[in-house]
Design an enzyme around this catalytic site. Structure first.
Site, PDB file in Angstrom:
ATOM      1  N   GLY A 182      -7.717  -1.852  14.812  1.00  0.00           N
ATOM      2  CA  GLY A 182      -6.257  -1.912  14.951  1.00  0.00           C
ATOM      3  C   GLY A 182      -5.701  -2.640  13.744  1.00  0.00           C
ATOM      4  N   THR A 193       0.861  -1.189   0.000  1.00  0.00           N
ATOM      5  CA  THR A 193       0.000   0.000   0.000  1.00  0.00           C
ATOM      6  C   THR A 193       0.892   1.232   0.000  1.00  0.00           C
ATOM      7  OG1 THR A 193      -1.600  -1.239   1.248  1.00  0.00           O
ATOM      8  CG2 THR A 193      -1.868   1.144   1.241  1.00  0.00           C
ATOM      9  N   CYS A 220      -3.036  -2.415   8.931  1.00  0.00           N
ATOM     10  CA  CYS A 220      -3.517  -1.637   7.776  1.00  0.00           C
ATOM     11  C   CYS A 220      -4.307  -0.390   8.153  1.00  0.00           C
ATOM     12  CB  CYS A 220      -4.376  -2.520   6.879  1.00  0.00           C
ATOM     13  SG  CYS A 220      -3.397  -3.689   5.955  1.00  0.00           S
ATOM     14  N   ARG A 262      -0.024  -5.955  15.989  1.00  0.00           N
ATOM     15  CA  ARG A 262       0.313  -4.602  15.551  1.00  0.00           C
ATOM     16  C   ARG A 262      -0.884  -3.658  15.734  1.00  0.00           C
ATOM     17  NH1 ARG A 262       2.846  -5.808   9.789  1.00  0.00           N
ATOM     18  NH2 ARG A 262       1.437  -7.573   9.956  1.00  0.00           N
TER      19      ARG A 262
HETATM   20  C1  UDX Z   1      -8.034  -4.777   6.544  1.00  0.00           C
HETATM   21  C2  UDX Z   1      -8.986  -4.787   5.339  1.00  0.00           C
HETATM   22  O1  UDX Z   1     -10.221  -5.401   5.720  1.00  0.00           O
HETATM   23  C3  UDX Z   1      -8.332  -5.485   4.175  1.00  0.00           C
HETATM   24  O2  UDX Z   1      -9.182  -5.408   3.038  1.00  0.00           O
HETATM   25  C4  UDX Z   1      -7.010  -4.807   3.870  1.00  0.00           C
HETATM   26  O3  UDX Z   1      -6.351  -5.421   2.804  1.00  0.00           O
HETATM   27  C5  UDX Z   1      -6.117  -4.811   5.087  1.00  0.00           C
HETATM   28  O4  UDX Z   1      -6.813  -4.191   6.180  1.00  0.00           O
HETATM   29  P1  UDX Z   1      -7.338  -6.518   8.445  1.00  0.00           P
HETATM   30  O5  UDX Z   1      -6.502  -5.418   9.023  1.00  0.00           O
HETATM   31  O6  UDX Z   1      -6.741  -7.873   8.326  1.00  0.00           O
HETATM   32  O7  UDX Z   1      -7.845  -6.126   6.977  1.00  0.00           O
HETATM   33  O8  UDX Z   1      -8.606  -6.691   9.396  1.00  0.00           O
HETATM   34  P2  UDX Z   1     -10.153  -6.317   9.403  1.00  0.00           P
HETATM   35  O9  UDX Z   1     -10.932  -7.556   9.530  1.00  0.00           O
HETATM   36  O10 UDX Z   1     -10.512  -5.410   8.323  1.00  0.00           O
HETATM   37  O11 UDX Z   1     -10.263  -5.556  10.816  1.00  0.00           O
HETATM   38  C6  UDX Z   1      -9.522  -4.391  11.092  1.00  0.00           C
HETATM   39  C7  UDX Z   1      -9.817  -3.894  12.473  1.00  0.00           C
HETATM   40  O12 UDX Z   1     -11.124  -3.345  12.569  1.00  0.00           O
HETATM   41  C8  UDX Z   1      -9.727  -4.950  13.573  1.00  0.00           C
HETATM   42  O13 UDX Z   1      -9.041  -4.423  14.689  1.00  0.00           O
HETATM   43  C9  UDX Z   1     -11.177  -5.224  13.942  1.00  0.00           C
HETATM   44  O14 UDX Z   1     -11.328  -5.646  15.278  1.00  0.00           O
HETATM   45  C10 UDX Z   1     -11.802  -3.853  13.710  1.00  0.00           C
HETATM   46  N1  UDX Z   1     -13.242  -3.927  13.420  1.00  0.00           N
HETATM   47  C11 UDX Z   1     -13.676  -4.541  12.289  1.00  0.00           C
HETATM   48  C12 UDX Z   1     -14.153  -3.326  14.278  1.00  0.00           C
HETATM   49  O15 UDX Z   1     -13.783  -2.754  15.314  1.00  0.00           O
HETATM   50  N2  UDX Z   1     -15.500  -3.381  13.959  1.00  0.00           N
HETATM   51  C13 UDX Z   1     -15.944  -3.977  12.838  1.00  0.00           C
HETATM   52  O16 UDX Z   1     -17.167  -3.970  12.625  1.00  0.00           O
HETATM   53  C14 UDX Z   1     -15.015  -4.591  11.975  1.00  0.00           C
END
Ligand code: UDX
Length: 431
Positions: A255, A121, A258, A325
């Site tokens: 968190g 990214t 990404c 992370r």
């Molecule tokens: C994210 C994107 O979804 C993905 O498309 C991109 O390529 C990388 O970043 P990821 O970081 O693996 O993926 O996790 P994701 O499932 O998106 O969750 C990110 C954070 O948001 C987590 O800490 C999760 O607990 C939080 N979250 C997610 C919430 O607090 N509420 C929600 O409804 C959904």
């Protein structure tokens, strides 16, 4: 096709394993010799469901190999992916030093026409930057493509193999044709755009999802004040197909590797282009404040925190990963440490030794391998990650092991009535 992937982190290894599974010949190159030595033995250095098996399968079929030697790896490759880290600088800007280093390696080692694909990214304009660096040392022909990844940790293999869209940003017809061929087995829409547009699609997607979460968290905070229930509010909101029912879970915020980084990087890109991205700044602030809300709720529950001991279940930033992370749990632990609270903790997958080495936690956290044992002598249990095994935990055992039956549920995993029936002093978010 003959593929080379620079960077053996989550994105690089998942891409490698899946492209090998699709029949390609893949070489993974990383500057970390220790990591490559492990991978050569077939050991994946982090937990991602299914990845270990797929890498092993690829190695047995001689479809994946590993090296630290960029020079020899580059020679016969048709497509080279850049999947190295783009960590965050102090000011929120993306640090492109690893991407630059790969571009310099490519400049020195390219011999024939090759397609260079950026999966990391990166800020809009990085495709051009990579091309300029390569051209300083290599006068031959090559094309640059931006192909952002949309993998979620914990379901990365599924996401790769079942994409909802594939974005290919390129200014050359030949590379678009070749990239479309690489992904021809997928039935999802393939969006062909300019490089800059592809780079922006990744940031815009992650920033929008983060905005959804911060928005819901603010609604949850108001729900608490007016006596509404966020779970029912978001359920009904999600039935509207224009809103959708995903990423509407309230709690202690987002968190991971990404969202926090990409949201800050996009804010930085806006500022550099003299645009004040007001909404995004609020998204970041709301997310930080959700962590602090845990402290407020704890003080409301326990009063003075001196001499108190708190148990935290879950350290990873979300379930089904060992990745800590930018994890909300870690931020919350730091807030409690400032108050002199002793923390006892349990996580099903996180490598405690690694965490201690990387963090500032030495002697400050008591790590447990048994979730019920972690509760002993604690005045409160905080749920920081919604692992399935927490949802199915034995409530009677929790109550028995805690000093006081206090729970703050940072992910709204328990049913309020059941918690009250079981005699818990129970607080969640927005309910
Ligand atoms: C994210 C994107 O979804 C993905 O498309 C991109 O390529 C990388 O970043 P990821 O970081 O693996 O993926 O996790 P994701 O499932 O998106 O969750 C990110 C954070 O948001 C987590 O800490 C999760 O607990 C939080 N979250 C997610 C919430 O607090 N509420 C929600 O409804 C959904």
């Amino acid at each position: 096709m003959k593929i080379l992937i620079f960077g053996s982190g989550y994105v690089g290894l998942v891409t490698a394993a899946c492209l090998a599974e699709l029949g390609n010949d893949v070489i993974c190159c990383d500057i970390d010799k220790g990591k490559i030595d492990q991978l050569k033995k077939g050991i994946v250095p982090f937990f991602e469901p299914g990845l270990q098996d797929l890498i092993t399968k690829g190695m047995h079929k001689k479809k994946i190999s590993f090296t630290v030697e960029a020079a020899s790896a580059v020679s016969d490759r048709e497509i080279i992916f850049i999947a190295v880290g783009t960590p965050q600088k102090e000011n929120g800007e993306a640090d492109l030093s690893y991407v630059r280093a790969v571009a310099e390696d490519l400049g020195k080692n390219l011999k024939n026409y090759t397609i260079i694909v950026n999966k990391s990214t990166v800020p809009v304009g990085t495709g051009r930057l990579v091309a300029e660096i390569i051209k300083k040392k290599y006068a031959g022909d090559f094309d640059i493509v931006s192909n952002p990844e949309f993998l979620s940790e914990g379901r990365a293999l599924y996401d790769f193999m079942n994409p909802e869209r594939i974005v290919i940003g390129s200014n050359s017809r030949h590379s678009v044709k070749k990239m479309n061929k690489l992904f021809e087995s997928f039935s999802c829409p393939i969006v062909n755009t300019k490089i800059e547009t592809a780079e922006m699609i990744k940031y815009a997607s992650n920033a929008f999802l983060a905005t959804k979460i911060s928005f819901v968290n603010e609604i949850a905070n108001i729900c608490e004040k007016v006596g509404a229930d966020i779970s029912e509010v978001t359920y009904a909101m999600g039935l509207d197909s224009r809103i959708g029912n995903k990423f509407l879970n309230a709690g202690i915020g987002y968190g991971g590797s990404c969202f926090p980084k990409d949201v800050k990087a996009l804010n930085h890109i806006a500022a550099r282009n003299e645009y004040d991205f007001k909404l995004l700044k609020s998204v970041i602030r709301v997310n930080n404040d959700q962590r602090k809300l845990v402290l407020t709720k704890t003080e409301n529950m326990l009063g003075d925190l001196k001499e108190k001991r708190i148990c935290i279940w879950g350290l990873s930033y979300k379930p089904d990963t060992d990745d800590t992370r930018e994890s909300a749990a870690i931020d919350i632990i730091k807030l409690f440490h400032e108050k002199g609270v002793t923390i006892s903790t349990y996580d099903p997958k996180v490598d405690y030794d690694k965490l201690e080495k990387e963090g500032e936690f030495v002697n400050k956290i008591i790590f447990h391998k048994d979730k019920y044992k972690a509760l002993e002598n604690c005045h409160l249990l905080i749920i920081a990650t919604e692992w399935d095994e927490f949802k199915q935990a034995d409530l009677k055992k929790i109550k028995l092991n805690l000093l006081e039956a206090n729970i703050i549920d940072g992910r709204n995993i328990f049913n309020i009535e059941i918690m009250l029936e079981n005699g818990f002093n129970y607080l969640s978010f927005g309910r």
